[in-house]
Motif scaffolding. Structure first.
Motif, short mmCIF file in Angstrom:
data_model
loop_
_atom_site.label_atom_id
_atom_site.label_comp_id
_atom_site.label_asym_id
_atom_site.label_seq_id
_atom_site.Cartn_x
_atom_site.Cartn_y
_atom_site.Cartn_z
N LYS A 9 0.87 -1.18 0.00
CA LYS A 9 0.00 0.00 0.00
C LYS A 9 0.90 1.22 0.00
O LYS A 9 1.92 1.23 0.68
CB LYS A 9 -0.85 0.06 1.28
CG LYS A 9 -2.06 -0.79 1.27
CD LYS A 9 -2.88 -0.52 2.52
CE LYS A 9 -4.02 -1.51 2.59
NZ LYS A 9 -4.77 -1.36 3.84
N VAL A 13 -1.30 6.21 2.09
CA VAL A 13 -2.53 5.49 2.44
C VAL A 13 -2.37 4.88 3.83
O VAL A 13 -3.30 4.92 4.65
CB VAL A 13 -2.87 4.41 1.39
CG1 VAL A 13 -4.02 3.53 1.86
CG2 VAL A 13 -3.20 5.06 0.04
N GLN A 14 -1.19 4.34 4.11
CA GLN A 14 -0.93 3.78 5.44
C GLN A 14 -1.02 4.86 6.51
O GLN A 14 -1.55 4.61 7.61
CB GLN A 14 0.45 3.12 5.47
CG GLN A 14 0.54 1.89 4.58
CD GLN A 14 1.93 1.29 4.59
OE1 GLN A 14 2.47 0.99 5.66
NE2 GLN A 14 2.52 1.13 3.43
N GLU A 17 -4.71 5.58 7.02
CA GLU A 17 -5.34 4.49 7.77
C GLU A 17 -4.94 4.51 9.24
O GLU A 17 -5.74 4.22 10.12
CB GLU A 17 -5.00 3.13 7.14
CG GLU A 17 -5.71 2.91 5.83
CD GLU A 17 -5.33 1.61 5.14
OE1 GLU A 17 -4.36 0.93 5.57
OE2 GLU A 17 -6.01 1.26 4.16
N GLY A 54 -1.31 11.97 2.79
CA GLY A 54 -2.21 11.17 3.64
C GLY A 54 -3.22 12.05 4.37
O GLY A 54 -4.41 11.72 4.43
N MET A 57 -5.77 13.39 1.89
CA MET A 57 -6.71 12.33 1.52
C MET A 57 -7.88 12.31 2.51
O MET A 57 -9.04 12.22 2.13
CB MET A 57 -5.98 10.98 1.53
CG MET A 57 -6.77 9.82 1.04
SD MET A 57 -5.69 8.35 0.95
CE MET A 57 -6.72 7.21 1.82
#
Length: 126
Positions: A9, A13-14, A17, A54, A57
């Motif tokens: 990933k 994105v990590q 998350e 991130g 996002m």
């Protein structure tokens, strides 16, 4: 949190998350400031631009909101939105994969439902 640099990933994105997980766990609460891109970059030894990606996002998903000059904050319904997103995306995908695998293995619907019920009730856990 451990970030995986193996390409499974994208790192941004990590990061997103990880922040979502912190919101779910209520480490970050409604209207509370989250880490800046520079703090995240230092914590995870990544480029600040990656951390910003991130964060942005999550802004685009309305999980975070920006206060100019002050940073990023947890949106009003962020936790609820994350839970719904994960339920709708992740659990739906996992259930579809489970059903497909059960069909390949010729597991009956009754047996599959029983296995699920056992998992819910904690049977078979060591």
């Amino acid at each position: 949190m451990l970030l995986y640099h193996d390409g499974a990933k994208p790192i941004y994105v990590q990061i997103a998350e990880w922040i979502e997980n912190e919101i779910i766990a209520e480490t970050f609460k409604r209207d509370e400031k989250v880490f800046s891109q520079y703090q995240l970059a230092e914590m995870f030894t990544i480029n600040p631009a990656t951390a910003a990606k991130g964060l942005n996002m999550l802004v685009n998903e309305q999980v975070l909101y920006k206060k100019r000059g002050l940073g990023m904050f947890v949106a009003k319904d962020a936790r609820k939105a994350i839970l719904n997103k994960r339920k709708n995306e992740t659990l739906t995908r996992l259930v579809q994969e489970l059903v497909s695998e059960a069909k390949r293995l010729e597991v009956s619907e009754i047996d599959l439902l029983e296995m699920i019920q056992d998992a819910i009730n904690g049977k078979g856990e060591e």
